[in-house]
Design a protein around this motif. Structure first.
Motif, short mmCIF file in Angstrom:
data_model
loop_
_atom_site.label_atom_id
_atom_site.label_comp_id
_atom_site.label_asym_id
_atom_site.label_seq_id
_atom_site.Cartn_x
_atom_site.Cartn_y
_atom_site.Cartn_z
N GLY A 1 0.83 -1.08 0.13
CA GLY A 1 -0.21 0.00 0.02
C GLY A 1 0.81 1.27 -0.07
N LEU A 2 0.12 2.41 -0.43
CA LEU A 2 0.64 3.79 -0.50
C LEU A 2 -0.49 4.38 0.04
CD1 LEU A 2 2.12 4.37 -4.07
CD2 LEU A 2 3.45 3.72 -1.76
N ASN A 3 0.04 5.17 1.34
CA ASN A 3 -0.96 6.22 2.09
C ASN A 3 -1.90 5.45 2.80
OD1 ASN A 3 0.82 8.57 0.94
ND2 ASN A 3 -0.86 8.90 -0.67
N GLN A 4 -1.83 4.76 3.68
CA GLN A 4 -0.59 4.64 4.53
C GLN A 4 -0.18 3.26 4.16
OE1 GLN A 4 -2.04 4.97 8.42
NE2 GLN A 4 -0.55 6.45 8.93
N GLN A 5 1.25 3.15 4.14
CA GLN A 5 1.74 1.75 3.99
C GLN A 5 2.04 1.03 5.14
OE1 GLN A 5 6.31 1.57 2.53
NE2 GLN A 5 5.05 2.05 0.61
N ARG A 6 2.09 -0.33 5.08
CA ARG A 6 1.62 -1.03 6.47
C ARG A 6 2.38 -2.50 6.08
NH1 ARG A 6 -4.11 -3.93 7.61
NH2 ARG A 6 -4.77 -4.37 5.38
N VAL A 7 2.57 -3.36 7.08
CA VAL A 7 3.34 -4.53 7.08
C VAL A 7 2.35 -5.60 7.78
CG1 VAL A 7 4.56 -4.14 9.14
CG2 VAL A 7 5.39 -5.97 7.49
N LEU A 8 2.20 -6.62 7.06
CA LEU A 8 1.28 -7.96 7.44
C LEU A 8 2.19 -8.99 7.72
CD1 LEU A 8 -1.71 -7.19 4.97
CD2 LEU A 8 -1.38 -6.02 6.91
N LEU A 9 1.77 -9.60 8.93
CA LEU A 9 2.02 -11.09 9.09
C LEU A 9 0.68 -11.95 8.90
CD1 LEU A 9 4.37 -13.09 9.70
CD2 LEU A 9 3.63 -12.88 12.11
N ILE A 10 0.83 -12.79 7.93
CA ILE A 10 -0.35 -13.74 7.79
C ILE A 10 -0.01 -15.20 8.28
CG2 ILE A 10 -1.86 -14.67 6.21
CD1 ILE A 10 -1.32 -12.07 4.34
N ARG A 11 -0.76 -15.84 8.97
CA ARG A 11 -0.70 -17.12 9.51
C ARG A 11 -1.33 -18.13 8.64
NH1 ARG A 11 -2.15 -17.24 15.09
NH2 ARG A 11 0.10 -16.89 15.69
N VAL A 12 -0.87 -19.12 8.18
CA VAL A 12 -1.34 -20.07 7.21
C VAL A 12 -1.68 -21.39 7.66
CG1 VAL A 12 -1.41 -21.07 4.60
CG2 VAL A 12 -0.38 -18.90 5.28
N ASP A 13 -2.90 -21.87 7.75
CA ASP A 13 -3.17 -23.36 8.15
C ASP A 13 -3.79 -24.07 7.03
OD1 ASP A 13 -3.75 -25.55 9.47
OD2 ASP A 13 -4.97 -24.47 10.74
N GLY A 14 -3.19 -24.84 6.35
CA GLY A 14 -3.72 -25.62 5.06
C GLY A 14 -4.32 -24.47 4.19
N THR A 15 -5.49 -24.55 3.92
CA THR A 15 -6.14 -23.38 3.05
C THR A 15 -6.68 -22.11 3.73
OG1 THR A 15 -8.12 -24.49 2.68
CG2 THR A 15 -6.41 -24.82 0.97
N LYS A 16 -6.53 -22.18 5.01
CA LYS A 16 -7.13 -21.19 5.84
C LYS A 16 -5.92 -20.08 6.15
CE LYS A 16 -10.55 -24.02 7.98
NZ LYS A 16 -11.25 -24.43 9.36
N TYR A 17 -6.24 -18.81 6.11
CA TYR A 17 -5.21 -17.87 6.35
C TYR A 17 -5.90 -16.83 7.32
CZ TYR A 17 -7.45 -14.81 2.98
OH TYR A 17 -8.36 -14.39 2.00
N LYS A 18 -4.83 -16.14 8.21
CA LYS A 18 -5.61 -14.91 8.76
C LYS A 18 -4.30 -13.90 9.16
CE LYS A 18 -7.55 -14.26 13.57
NZ LYS A 18 -7.86 -14.87 14.96
N ILE A 19 -4.76 -12.61 8.83
CA ILE A 19 -3.83 -11.61 9.35
C ILE A 19 -3.70 -11.67 11.10
CG2 ILE A 19 -3.16 -9.28 9.34
CD1 ILE A 19 -4.86 -9.02 6.59
N VAL A 20 -2.40 -11.85 11.53
CA VAL A 20 -2.25 -12.11 12.81
C VAL A 20 -1.52 -11.01 13.27
CG1 VAL A 20 -2.67 -14.50 13.24
CG2 VAL A 20 -0.35 -13.48 12.46
N HIS A 21 -1.03 -9.94 12.64
CA HIS A 21 -0.17 -8.87 12.92
C HIS A 21 -0.09 -7.86 11.91
CE1 HIS A 21 2.56 -6.48 15.35
NE2 HIS A 21 3.31 -6.29 14.38
N HIS A 22 -0.40 -6.51 12.10
CA HIS A 22 -0.16 -5.56 11.25
C HIS A 22 0.44 -4.34 11.75
CE1 HIS A 22 -3.19 -2.28 10.88
NE2 HIS A 22 -3.78 -2.87 12.06
N ARG A 23 1.17 -3.49 10.99
CA ARG A 23 1.62 -2.38 11.56
C ARG A 23 1.58 -1.24 10.56
NH1 ARG A 23 6.76 -1.69 15.51
NH2 ARG A 23 7.10 0.50 15.27
N TYR A 24 1.08 0.00 11.01
CA TYR A 24 1.33 0.96 9.92
C TYR A 24 2.37 1.76 9.94
CZ TYR A 24 -3.90 0.96 8.49
OH TYR A 24 -5.02 0.68 8.04
N LEU A 25 3.22 1.98 8.84
CA LEU A 25 4.60 2.69 8.61
C LEU A 25 4.63 4.08 8.33
CD1 LEU A 25 5.76 -0.55 6.40
CD2 LEU A 25 6.04 -0.19 8.98
N ALA A 26 5.80 4.48 8.84
CA ALA A 26 5.98 6.18 8.59
C ALA A 26 6.40 6.17 7.18
CB ALA A 26 6.90 6.68 9.56
N GLY A 27 5.85 7.16 6.36
CA GLY A 27 6.41 7.43 5.05
C GLY A 27 5.96 6.33 4.01
#
Length: 372
Positions: free
Chosen positions: A235-261
């Motif tokens: 992304g742009l405005n706002q950029q962020r980092v995501l951590l996704i946990r994968v279990d088989g064909t299931k997935y979930k965003i378990v951590h995210h953080r908005y980034l400066a700039g």
């Protein structure tokens, strides 16, 4: 991943002096780590030629007996900078070193070179023996023993087997902007913000548009060795980092953080070999995500992250970054404690960390430094 200014006669690296000083000289104090230089090799053409006795100048397959004898019984490690590539052993024996004149992709298992308009691309073993021929146009990428072809147009990727046959193909309508491979599969990011994870057989594990920003785009992505985690900077405005946990064909965003700039280029994202930590690049510096405790930290650092040590030693990881002609080597205890760092001048850099062994290539030198 770089260093600079060795003595002309005998490679007394100012960098090594800095490293030794930085990590408390020649003997550890209690449990404090320190760095110990083990060997230094000259990889300039004249010095390499003298050591390799002509092997460097052989074309692939031209003298298979000599090349096979030179590699026999040795476990090759690969290095690749903007100027040179080659193979060596952890004991410091040079097996191959050659200038880069075209596009290249190199791993410990294979290497290839090709032109900007390649219509077919040969892939070789480290000793120059032909493995296979990719008989299609595009750009070949090698990761360990996995071979990928990015098709002209930039929106499709294929994986090939060692027999030259296609294992799978993934096509989208937007160009690929991020790609990362592991034993477990691949993760692919696209310019329209789509993030795709495929397993080792090429089957889709998940497809998603993470969103969360004004403009969708995947700037960097990584998948853990076991396939249990995927990380991305998006992304742009706002950029962020995501951590996704994968279990088989299931997935979930378990951590995210908005980034400066907002970084507006491809960014570095990777995991350590255990999948315990994800490392990412952002405008503030170098970010770490603790995948077990789902917390993140950012270390202030300037420049572009080029590589990290995928095999940390006692939770200590090396990271190399570069700004202009200055490189910075950092020793970091995850998730974000700087144990020491040093800067040096170099146009070409390579870093590999195997537990307590650090291998660096610069403009002229190949170095091994151990963590003690």
């Amino acid at each position: 991943m770089k260093f600079t200014a060795f003595d002309k006669r005998f490679v007394i690296f100012p960098l090594i002096i800095l490293l030794l000083y930085m990590f408390t000289a020649a003997a550890p104090l209690g449990d404090d780590p320190y760095l110990c230089p083990v060997w230094i090799r000259d990889i300039t053409p004249d010095a390499a030629q003298a050591e390799l006795e002509g092997i460097e100048e052989e074309k692939p397959g031209e003298n298979p007996q000599a090349a096979a004898a030179h590699f026999a019984g040795k476990v090759p490690l690969a290095f690749l900078t903007d100027a040179r590539f080659g193979y060596f052993t952890e004991e410091g024996a040079l097996l191959r070193t050659a200038p880069i004149t075209r596009r290249m992709s190199v791993s410990a298992a294979a290497w290839t070179e090709y032109g900007s308009n390649a219509v077919q691309t040969p892939i070789y073993k480290p000793d120059g023996t032909l493995i296979t021929l990719i008989d299609e146009p595009g750009f070949v990428y090698i990761d360990e023993d996995r071979f990928y072809l990015f098709e002209p147009g930039g929106s499709a990727v294929k994986q090939y087997g060692a027999d030259g046959n296609v294992l799978w193909r993934y096509l989208h309508t937007a160009p690929i902007t991020a790609f990362h491979s592991a034993e477990s599969g691949v993760v692919i990011g696209f310019s329209d913000g789509k993030l795709v994870c495929l397993n080792a057989a090429g089957a889709v594990v998940f497809e998603t548009y993470p969103g969360g920003s004004d403009y969708q785009v995947i700037l960097g992505a990584g998948i853990s060795k076991d396939g249990h985690y995927v990380a991305c900077v998006c992304g742009l405005n706002q950029q962020r980092v995501l951590l996704i946990r994968v279990d088989g064909t299931k997935y979930k965003i378990v951590h995210h953080r908005y980034l400066a700039g907002n970084l507006r280029r491809q960014v570095f994202v990777d995991f350590d070999d255990s999948g315990s930590n994800a490392l990412f690049e952002c405008t503030e510096g170098i970010g770490f995500i603790d995948c077990r405790h789902l917390v993140s930290e950012i270390i202030q650092e300037q420049g572009t992250v080029l590589a990290s040590g995928k095999h940390p030693y006692k939770n200590m990881m090396t990271v190399i970054s570069r700004q202009d002609q200055t490189a910075t080597l950092s020793l970091i205890e995850s998730p974000g404690y700087i144990l020491g760092k040093t800067a040096f001048a170099s146009n070409n850099i390579f870093l590999r960390q195997d537990q307590d062994k650090i291998f660096l290539a610069t403009d002229k030198k190949l170095i091994r430094i151990d963590i003690k």
